[in-house]
Design a protein around this motif. Sequence first.
Motif, short mmCIF file in Angstrom:
data_model
loop_
_atom_site.label_atom_id
_atom_site.label_comp_id
_atom_site.label_asym_id
_atom_site.label_seq_id
_atom_site.Cartn_x
_atom_site.Cartn_y
_atom_site.Cartn_z
N LYS A 19 0.82 -1.22 0.00
CA LYS A 19 0.00 0.00 0.00
C LYS A 19 0.85 1.27 0.00
CE LYS A 19 -3.39 0.04 2.99
NZ LYS A 19 -4.12 -0.13 4.28
N THR A 20 2.18 1.10 0.00
CA THR A 20 3.08 2.25 0.10
C THR A 20 3.84 2.43 -1.22
OG1 THR A 20 3.36 1.77 2.45
CG2 THR A 20 4.91 3.32 1.45
N PRO A 21 3.53 3.44 -2.00
CA PRO A 21 4.14 3.63 -3.33
C PRO A 21 5.67 3.75 -3.30
CG PRO A 21 2.23 5.05 -3.06
CD PRO A 21 2.51 4.47 -1.71
N SER A 99 0.30 -0.65 13.55
CA SER A 99 -0.75 0.02 12.78
C SER A 99 -0.15 0.59 11.50
CB SER A 99 -1.37 1.16 13.60
OG SER A 99 -0.44 2.21 13.79
N PHE A 100 -0.99 0.80 10.50
CA PHE A 100 -0.49 1.35 9.24
C PHE A 100 0.03 2.77 9.42
CE2 PHE A 100 -1.20 3.51 5.09
CZ PHE A 100 -0.26 2.79 4.35
N GLU A 101 -0.62 3.54 10.30
CA GLU A 101 -0.19 4.91 10.56
C GLU A 101 1.23 4.93 11.15
OE1 GLU A 101 -1.51 8.87 13.15
OE2 GLU A 101 -2.61 6.97 13.35
N ARG A 102 1.48 4.05 12.11
CA ARG A 102 2.81 4.00 12.73
C ARG A 102 3.84 3.47 11.75
NH1 ARG A 102 6.76 5.01 14.18
NH2 ARG A 102 7.82 4.82 16.19
N ASN A 108 8.59 7.02 6.44
CA ASN A 108 8.95 8.41 6.15
C ASN A 108 10.27 8.79 6.80
OD1 ASN A 108 6.67 8.87 4.59
ND2 ASN A 108 5.45 9.57 6.32
N LYS A 109 10.48 8.31 8.01
CA LYS A 109 11.73 8.60 8.71
C LYS A 109 12.91 7.96 7.96
CE LYS A 109 11.67 8.43 13.17
NZ LYS A 109 11.69 7.96 14.59
N ALA A 110 12.71 6.74 7.47
CA ALA A 110 13.77 6.06 6.72
C ALA A 110 14.09 6.79 5.43
CB ALA A 110 13.36 4.62 6.44
N ILE A 111 13.04 7.29 4.76
CA ILE A 111 13.24 8.01 3.49
C ILE A 111 13.97 9.32 3.74
CG2 ILE A 111 12.03 9.24 1.63
CD1 ILE A 111 9.88 7.07 1.77
N GLN A 112 13.62 10.02 4.82
CA GLN A 112 14.28 11.28 5.15
C GLN A 112 15.76 11.08 5.45
OE1 GLN A 112 11.98 12.88 8.37
NE2 GLN A 112 10.19 13.30 7.09
N ASN A 113 16.09 9.94 6.06
CA ASN A 113 17.49 9.65 6.41
C ASN A 113 18.22 8.89 5.32
OD1 ASN A 113 17.08 10.84 8.89
ND2 ASN A 113 16.53 8.91 9.89
#
Length: 252
Positions: A19-21, A99-102, A108-113
């Motif tokens: 579900k995550t592009p 959860s999907f939100e967590r 997002n944190k991994a992508i930012q780093n």
Amino acid sequence: MIVDDELVARDLIQKYVSKTPDLELVSVCSTATEALFQIRALQPELIFLDIEMPGITGFELLKLLPAVRPAVVMITADPSYALEGYEQQVTDYLMKPVSFERFSKAVNKAIQNRPAVAVAAPVETPKEWQPAEQLVDQPLNAAKSQSDFLLLKENKKLIRVRPEEIHFIEGMKDYLKLYWSDRVSVIHMKMSTIEDILSKQLFLRVNRSYIINKDAIHEIEGNEITTRNGKKVPIGVTYRTDVMTALLKNKI
């Protein structure tokens, strides 16, 4: 990459990944041992890693990876591991059930780093951490060098085993019996996985359930190989032509 011994947990994270592009799933592993070799071969940029697994734990796997490693998001049902997780400099720490939100926040944190943790850029790594494909294609003298080794988990110890120490390997569904030196060890791994790891110049698949070290062969009679330590290994009917072609190159 997803590494978790629980089927339900693996399926949930796999569903979230789909579900995550920004994510592409490259591998799903049920043990850290399997993951160790898959990481070398596939070089994923992000790993969702369970902590408590049979054999090698998630934290033990982290210690076996090179200094430049993928981003790691730890997943566990035990909050007491959080401190050790951050000491290991993991990207995030998720509690089961996730959860999907967590999950999305961790991604997002991994992508930012990503610039700091991605392994896609060329890096010069020690020979023992080369991808499996590179080990397979090495010449015989390289395959026998001391820098090429496997880490075998026995009880709470990790034992260094050089490929040339292995006489032959017997497959038993999802487990393998390694006959090496004067010992026999059982590991959780598929035959196809170990076959990709080992040098094809040193090892030969002789049966659906057997891989043998060519240097361990003492004699061949009919459809049976006898090793130097007296063990009998059958040659499969569908493998016989390839086996004999490979071995008769040295006939005098």
